[in-house]
Design a protein around this motif. Structure first.
Motif, PDB file in Angstrom:
ATOM      1  N   SER A 192      -3.122   0.178  -8.137  1.00 20.04           N
ATOM      2  CA  SER A 192      -2.564  -0.127  -6.822  1.00 20.04           C
ATOM      3  C   SER A 192      -2.210   1.186  -6.137  1.00 20.04           C
ATOM      4  O   SER A 192      -1.653   2.097  -6.766  1.00 20.04           O
ATOM      5  N   SER A 232      -6.288  -2.131  -4.134  1.00 19.54           N
ATOM      6  CA  SER A 232      -6.065  -2.487  -5.536  1.00 19.54           C
ATOM      7  C   SER A 232      -7.423  -2.707  -6.188  1.00 19.54           C
ATOM      8  O   SER A 232      -8.417  -3.004  -5.514  1.00 19.54           O
ATOM      9  N   ILE A 271      -0.424   3.008  -2.649  1.00 15.60           N
ATOM     10  CA  ILE A 271       0.414   2.808  -1.464  1.00 15.60           C
ATOM     11  C   ILE A 271       0.547   4.132  -0.731  1.00 15.60           C
ATOM     12  O   ILE A 271       0.352   5.213  -1.319  1.00 15.60           O
ATOM     13  N   TRP A 324       5.763  -3.058  -6.541  1.00 10.14           N
ATOM     14  CA  TRP A 324       6.379  -1.779  -6.159  1.00 10.14           C
ATOM     15  C   TRP A 324       7.821  -2.000  -5.726  1.00 10.14           C
ATOM     16  O   TRP A 324       8.161  -3.035  -5.139  1.00 10.14           O
ATOM     17  N   GLN A 376       0.622  -1.884   0.601  1.00  6.53           N
ATOM     18  CA  GLN A 376      -0.423  -1.565  -0.392  1.00  6.53           C
ATOM     19  C   GLN A 376      -1.732  -1.276   0.325  1.00  6.53           C
ATOM     20  O   GLN A 376      -2.216  -2.072   1.127  1.00  6.53           O
ATOM     21  N   CYS A 426       6.870   1.801  -9.949  1.00  4.99           N
ATOM     22  CA  CYS A 426       5.723   0.904 -10.143  1.00  4.99           C
ATOM     23  C   CYS A 426       5.991   0.097 -11.409  1.00  4.99           C
ATOM     24  O   CYS A 426       6.165   0.665 -12.494  1.00  4.99           O
TER      25      CYS A 426
END
Length: 888
Positions: free
Chosen positions: A396, A382, A398, A373, A379, A413
């Protein structure tokens, strides 16, 4: 007969005689010493000794007494042995004090002469014998058979032939054969002796073409030992496929998680047992192959391969193939281009908990992808997933603080793959753009717009992003609406905007648009037509429903309209064009252009002096009105007609009917009955139809049918009597003499003579069928005459027949007769030439009056006298003239 042996023991040694007797016992008389001796029959044993090329058979006669030389016979099968037996006694032996004797007989046989059926018998007396058979003497063990079918690799290498082998351990001279699908096949055999076991090792091979091999179902190696039954070993050439196998090529998620990325796995299920090849292919070309053996009761196999580096590019896709034979193979679907470029998808997760942060979710897909990122954020989670095509998807998630997100910070991303990278960005503007606002635009109802002096309101309800602006556009003019805002969440708002105009202003608009402007430059709108366009002038009709009248309800009107525009419409019923009765509203959908509305007329309007119409209205100024029904409740006198049956129907065996048709009356209430000779008939013999309305609503009609009763009289009078409020007295229509044409009446006959023809007139008769025949002196005269009876007002018939007769050819004294044949009987009338001379009628073509023949002759005589006198005068005048000339 039994035998007895009498042994005489004296100074002579063993002299005996045998006596025969018919008794059931034996009596032995001993002479000399008079001592009894027991006779012992020999036992027989047949022994065999074998060497390389001969078999020695020894027949042993043992333990017999007294001593004597037995004659031994040898049989080969059932025939005497052709060789020379050797017979000799052996040493005597003592058994329990008694001396016993032994004898042997020997023969020699060549081994080459022996076969499975060879049998030899040693016979010493009638009931003393023994038999030797090579097969019975040497029972054999079951042979050992090892059958091996061809390997699949030999059928796949391109060779045109494959070979199966069968190794057998069995007795010498055993035969090995091949059977394929119950058909004998020749093979190649080699035999090796096994001295220690006195057996042979036989190796047999069978070579077939690959095509022929695949067609076979069962392979059998059959062994036949001497003196033994057949033994065999069978294998299926190809194990039967009971269910179509399924082959899949995939990557293992476990390998990816461990970092082993370039491994493919081929998995097959529902396989039959036997040998298979598993081949991996890149773009249809084989890159790896191995052979596996699937045992019985197992139907699955899994094989793995490391993809060579040369094939790890975006240009290759991969498949695997499982093969049982050159033609029996099953292939997986393609993996797709698993080494293709990575893809990325970036989403904003809706937050329904009114949190002060925004969650972003990124998906990356590739062969072995990894996500980073920018700017770096914490994060949350995942995940790694394996797709069906062999590519890997990682995700992923966030969390971004709301104050950062609302500023429009762009988040990236990036997906890193061994081949290349891919990335995507998102911000509050790009994320919101993908959310289309919900717009519900409602224009005013027609009911509120019918009063032109009132104000009417349209509304637009919008669910959109925060700080969105709502505006109205009508006929190109923009109007900003002040709207209340209700926040349903921290991310959206619910807006209700209204637009108020007078009815006159509203009708001038063609269309209205509700426009929504969301943050970040995104705009959406919804438009409606104020009034749907009228493509064709609508047609409106009002009518009385015939079906409702038939059901006894004469007060139902229907307003029918076609070619209407879609949208909201009102249907209004009126009396005398200005008195409002009822209004209803309908919403006509797209694609529909017709409607029909019903209305029951109130009782107070069901009377004289009222007509009715209906009006369909789209707006205060757009309306379409039907024609008036007319004064449907004003009385109208009915018209009554009676229709009689035809003459053909009257005399028949079936019932005849009269029809009374009543039309053009109003209102619908009416009464109809029938009378015979002014006496009312029973209602069971007539049927009145239901009262029906004309399509234009202008009155009603009906009919009544009566079946003519028996007995039928010629001068009966039937009346149709109608009672209706439009007439103070009953309306009567009658018909008489109905049966006159069907009542038997004898015809009257008259014969007349005209120029060159005779006329026969038959009149005042019934029924109409009749026949007229002409006779000359009782002989039938051939002539063509088409009879057409004419019916008179009294129901009787008249008909004439014409016969051409030339006067010059009519002999004096000849008589013509007109013979009339009718159901009532025969009638005739005659005429002769003498009668015509004495008194005859001629028809003057220029006058309608007849003149007598005597008058005609008198006229002719006068004409002749006048002509003679004229000639005499002419001669006299000429003579006087000549005399005067000569004198002069």
């Amino acid at each position: 007969m039994k035998h007895c042996i009498i042994k005489l023991l004296s100074s002579f040694y063993f002299k005996y005689v045998s006596l025969s007797t018919e008794h059931s016992f034996c009596e032995t008389v001993y002479v000399s010493l008079f001592t009894a001796v027991q006779v012992t029959e020999p036992t027989i044993t047949l022994l065999a000794a074998e060497d390389d090329n001969k078999v020695k058979l020894v027949c042993l006669l043992d333990s017999f007494f007294p001593e004597e030389q037995f004659e031994v016979k040898w049989l080969e099968g059932k025939s005497p042995f052709k060789g020379s037996p050797i017979t000799k006694p052996l040493e005597n032996k003592i058994n329990k004090g008694e001396k016993l004797f032994t004898q042997i007989s020997e023969i020699y046989i060549n081994v080459s002469q022996l076969n499975e059926d060879s049998e030899y018998t040693c016979q010493a007396a009638k009931n003393i014998n023994s038999t030797w058979n090579k097969c019975k003497a040497h029972p054999l063990l079951k042979p050992l058979i090892y059958l091996k079918k061809p390997r699949l690799v030999s059928a796949k290498t391109g060779s045109e032939e494959v070979t199966a082998s069968c190794v057998v351990e069995a007795a010498p001279n055993s035969r090995v054969s091949w059977v394929l699908n119950e058909k004998q096949r020749d093979g190649t055999h080699t035999a090796v002796d096994n001295p220690g076991n006195k057996t042979q090792l036989i190796t047999s091979t069978l070579t077939l073409s690959v095509t022929e091999w695949e067609k076979e179902k069962t392979l059998v190696c059959r062994v036949k030992q001497p003196c033994s039954k057949e033994h065999e070993e069978a294998v299926s050439v190809l194990e039967p496929v009971e269910k179509t196998p399924t082959v899949e090529i995939r990557r293992s998620i476990a390998d990816v998680l461990k970092g082993v990325s370039a491994v493919l796995e081929c998995s097959a299920r529902d396989l039959p047992s036997g040998e298979f090849s598993v081949a991996f292919q890149a773009n249809g070309h084989q890159i790896h192959e191995e052979y596996v053996e699937v045992p019985k009761s197992q139907s699955t196999v899994t094989t793995r391969v490391n993809i060579p580096t040369i094939y790890q590019t975006k240009d290759y896709n991969f498949t695997c193939e499982v093969q049982q034979s050159p033609s029996n193979k099953w292939q997986s679907d393609s993996t797709g281009h698993i080494f293709g470029e990575p893809s990325v998808e970036l989403l904003m997760v809706p937050n329904i908990e009114k949190a002060k942060s925004q969650i972003l979710l990124c998906y990356g897909t590739g062969f072995y992808p990894k996500i980073t990122w920018n700017p770096t954020s914490v994060q949350m989670s995942s995940n790694t997933m394996m797709q069906a095509d062999g590519r890997v998807t990682v995700s992923s998630q966030i969390r971004v603080e709301w104050h950062q997100w609302s500023k429009g910070v762009e988040y990236i991303c990036q997906v890193n793959d061994p081949v290349t990278t891919a990335k995507k960005s998102i911000s509050v503007c790009t994320a919101t753009e993908s959310v289309k606002p919900l717009i519900n635009l409602e224009k005013p109802r027609l009911a509120s717009a019918k009063a032109a002096s009132e104000n009417i309101t349209a509304s637009c309800i919008v669910k959109a992003a925060l700080n969105s602006n709502i505006s109205w556009v009508s006929n190109g003019n923009k109007q900003i609406a002040v709207t209340p805002v209700e926040e349903s969440s921290s991310k959206t708002q619910l807006v209700n905007s209204t637009l108020t105009l007078s009815a006159v202003e509203w009708e001038k608009k063609q269309r209205v648009t509700c426009r929504v402007q969301q943050p970040c430059g995104m705009g959406h709108e919804e438009t409606v037509n104020v009034l749907e366009p009228v493509l064709k002038k609508p047609t409106v009709e009002i009518r009385w429903l015939v079906s409702e009248i038939s059901n006894g309800a004469a007060n139902v009107l229907e307003c029918s309209a076609r070619d209407l525009p879609s949208g909201e419409l009102s249907v209004i019923f009126q009396a005398n064009k200005d008195q409002f009765l009822k209004a209803s509203y309908v919403d006509l959908p797209k694609g529909q252009s017709t409607l029909a509305t019903r209305f029951s007329i109130p009782v107070e309007y069901q009377k004289k002096g009222f007509n009715f119409s209906c009006k369909v209205q789209q707006s205060p100024s757009k309306r379409w009105i039907s024609e008036s029904t007319g004064y449907i409740f004003d009385p109208k006198c009915p018209a009554v007609q009676i229709f009689k049956p035809s003459d053909i129907d009257l005399p028949g065996s079936h019932d005849s009917t009269l029809l009374c048709l009543i039309t053009g009356f109003n209102p619908a209430d009416i009464s109809v009955h029938w009378e015979l000779n002014k006496m009312k008939l029973d209602a069971s013999i007539w049927i009145n139809s239901p009262v029906e309305s004309y399509s234009d609503g202008q009155g009603f009609f009906m009919h009544s049918i009566i079946t003519l009763p028996a007995p039928r009289k010629e001068h009966d009078t039937f009346s149709c009597v109608v009672n209706h409020q439009s007439s103070q007295s009953p309306i009567v229509r009658l018909v008489d003499n109905i049966y006159a044409s069907a009542t038997n009446s004898t015809p009257s006959v008259k014969v007349m003579q005209a120029r060159d023809e005779l006329i026969c007139l038959a009149y005042n008769y019934s029924p109409s069928p009749i026949s007229i025949i002409w006779l000359l002196d009782d002989m039938k005269v051939q002539h063509e005459d088409s009879l057409s009876p004419a019916k008179g007002p009294d129901g009787k018939f008249t008909v004439k027949s014409q016969l051409n007769v030339v006067a010059s050819k009519w002999a004096p004294g000849s008589t013509y007769t007109c013979l009339v044949q009718h159901i009532t009987g025969n009638t005739n009338q005659s005429i002769s030439k003498a009668e015509i001379i004495e008194q005859n009628l001629y028809f003057d073509e220029n006058t309608s009056n007849a003149i007598a023949e005597d008058t005609a002759e008198e006229t002719w005589n006068m004409a002749c006298a006048f002509l003679a006198l004229f000639l005499l005068s002419l001669i006299y005048g000429c003579s006087v003239t000549l005399v005067k000339v000569k004198t002069a």
